[in-house]
Design an enzyme around this catalytic site. Structure first.
Site, PDB file in Angstrom:
ATOM      1  N   VAL A 153       0.838  -1.194   0.000  1.00  0.00           N
ATOM      2  CA  VAL A 153       0.000   0.000   0.000  1.00  0.00           C
ATOM      3  C   VAL A 153       0.877   1.251   0.000  1.00  0.00           C
ATOM      4  CG1 VAL A 153      -1.720   1.302   1.316  1.00  0.00           C
ATOM      5  CG2 VAL A 153      -1.912  -1.189   1.147  1.00  0.00           C
ATOM      6  N   HIS A 193       9.531  -1.393   2.430  1.00  0.00           N
ATOM      7  CA  HIS A 193       9.531  -1.599   3.879  1.00  0.00           C
ATOM      8  C   HIS A 193       9.388  -3.069   4.226  1.00  0.00           C
ATOM      9  CE1 HIS A 193       5.375  -0.808   2.575  1.00  0.00           C
ATOM     10  NE2 HIS A 193       4.996  -1.648   3.516  1.00  0.00           N
ATOM     11  N   PHE A 194      10.213  -3.503   5.155  1.00  0.00           N
ATOM     12  CA  PHE A 194      10.064  -4.841   5.722  1.00  0.00           C
ATOM     13  C   PHE A 194       9.139  -4.761   6.924  1.00  0.00           C
ATOM     14  CE2 PHE A 194      13.837  -5.780   3.298  1.00  0.00           C
ATOM     15  CZ  PHE A 194      13.670  -7.110   2.965  1.00  0.00           C
ATOM     16  N   HIS A 195       8.252  -5.738   7.034  1.00  0.00           N
ATOM     17  CA  HIS A 195       7.434  -5.905   8.234  1.00  0.00           C
ATOM     18  C   HIS A 195       8.129  -6.934   9.125  1.00  0.00           C
ATOM     19  CE1 HIS A 195       3.511  -4.226   6.625  1.00  0.00           C
ATOM     20  NE2 HIS A 195       4.129  -4.470   5.474  1.00  0.00           N
TER      21      HIS A 195
HETATM   22  P1  5GP Z   1       2.037  -2.399   3.179  1.00  0.00           P
HETATM   23  O1  5GP Z   1       0.620  -2.867   3.127  1.00  0.00           O
HETATM   24  O2  5GP Z   1       2.313  -1.266   2.226  1.00  0.00           O
HETATM   25  O3  5GP Z   1       3.041  -3.529   3.071  1.00  0.00           O
HETATM   26  O4  5GP Z   1       2.241  -1.870   4.654  1.00  0.00           O
HETATM   27  C1  5GP Z   1       2.096  -0.549   5.023  1.00  0.00           C
HETATM   28  C2  5GP Z   1       2.043  -0.513   6.535  1.00  0.00           C
HETATM   29  O5  5GP Z   1       2.232   0.813   6.942  1.00  0.00           O
HETATM   30  C3  5GP Z   1       0.701  -0.980   7.105  1.00  0.00           C
HETATM   31  O6  5GP Z   1       0.909  -2.115   7.946  1.00  0.00           O
HETATM   32  C4  5GP Z   1       0.183   0.239   7.854  1.00  0.00           C
HETATM   33  O7  5GP Z   1      -0.451  -0.079   9.069  1.00  0.00           O
HETATM   34  C5  5GP Z   1       1.446   1.060   8.077  1.00  0.00           C
HETATM   35  N1  5GP Z   1       1.232   2.508   8.101  1.00  0.00           N
HETATM   36  C6  5GP Z   1       0.544   3.233   7.192  1.00  0.00           C
HETATM   37  N2  5GP Z   1       0.567   4.539   7.504  1.00  0.00           N
HETATM   38  C7  5GP Z   1       1.315   4.633   8.644  1.00  0.00           C
HETATM   39  C8  5GP Z   1       1.704   5.743   9.447  1.00  0.00           C
HETATM   40  O8  5GP Z   1       1.385   6.903   9.186  1.00  0.00           O
HETATM   41  N3  5GP Z   1       2.464   5.458  10.538  1.00  0.00           N
HETATM   42  C9  5GP Z   1       2.848   4.181  10.854  1.00  0.00           C
HETATM   43  N4  5GP Z   1       3.586   4.019  11.953  1.00  0.00           N
HETATM   44  N5  5GP Z   1       2.499   3.125  10.109  1.00  0.00           N
HETATM   45  C10 5GP Z   1       1.739   3.343   9.014  1.00  0.00           C
END
Ligand code: 5GP
Ligand code: ZN
Length: 136
Positions: free
Chosen positions: A94, A99-101
């Protein structure tokens, strides 16, 4: 186009719960954690997908991911971690900044990240060849 939210977090324009920072890496708690302690590790340099990083940048990032993973496991007393990266929109990415989780996992927490499929007869070999020809 609005600026990337993770770039804003790196610059301190959006607040974050910082876990780690060095010249190239920033790590902070995910605002909507799968489990408490869910941490995001990003390169400070903005790029969308993993393949756009240089080997040097990747090496540095992976070293940080490994160090932070150990800290997350210890700090949350997790039994294990999922270390994942959604590499492109169709894979669930998204935020368009690599980014790594790092997700703390606990026995019996019930999270099932993947569904498994199966290959048809002969399909596995074909897929193996299709991928292999792009690796030098
Ligand atoms: P993706 O789905 O792109 O792999 O993960 C994006 C992550 O970013 C999601 O788990 C979401 O909760 C986190 N996230 C989105 N906006 C923010 C923010 O403003 N601050 C923080 N700390 N996390 C965010
Ligand atoms: Zn960015």
């Amino acid at each position: 186009m609005a600026e990337c939210i993770f770039c804003k977090i790196v610059k301190g324009e959006i607040p974050s719960a910082k876990i780690y920072e060095d010249d190239e890496t920033y790590a902070f708690l995910d605002i909507a954690p799968v489990n408490p302690g869910h941490t995001l590790v990003i390169p400070k340099h903005h790029t969308e997908k993993l393949g756009s990083l240089s080997d040097k940048q990747l090496g540095h990032l992976m070293h940080s991911v490994n160090t932070i993973t150990k800290a997350v496991e210890k700090g949350t007393k997790a039994d294990a971690t999922n270390v994942t990266l959604n590499n492109g929109e169709a894979a669930g990415q998204v935020v368009k900044h690599v980014h790594f989780h790092i997700i703390p996992r606990f026995k019996g927490d019930g999270l099932k990240p993947w569904q498994h499929g199966k290959y048809e007869e002969g399909e596995m070999k074909k897929v193996q060849e299709k991928i292999g020809k792009f690796i030098a």
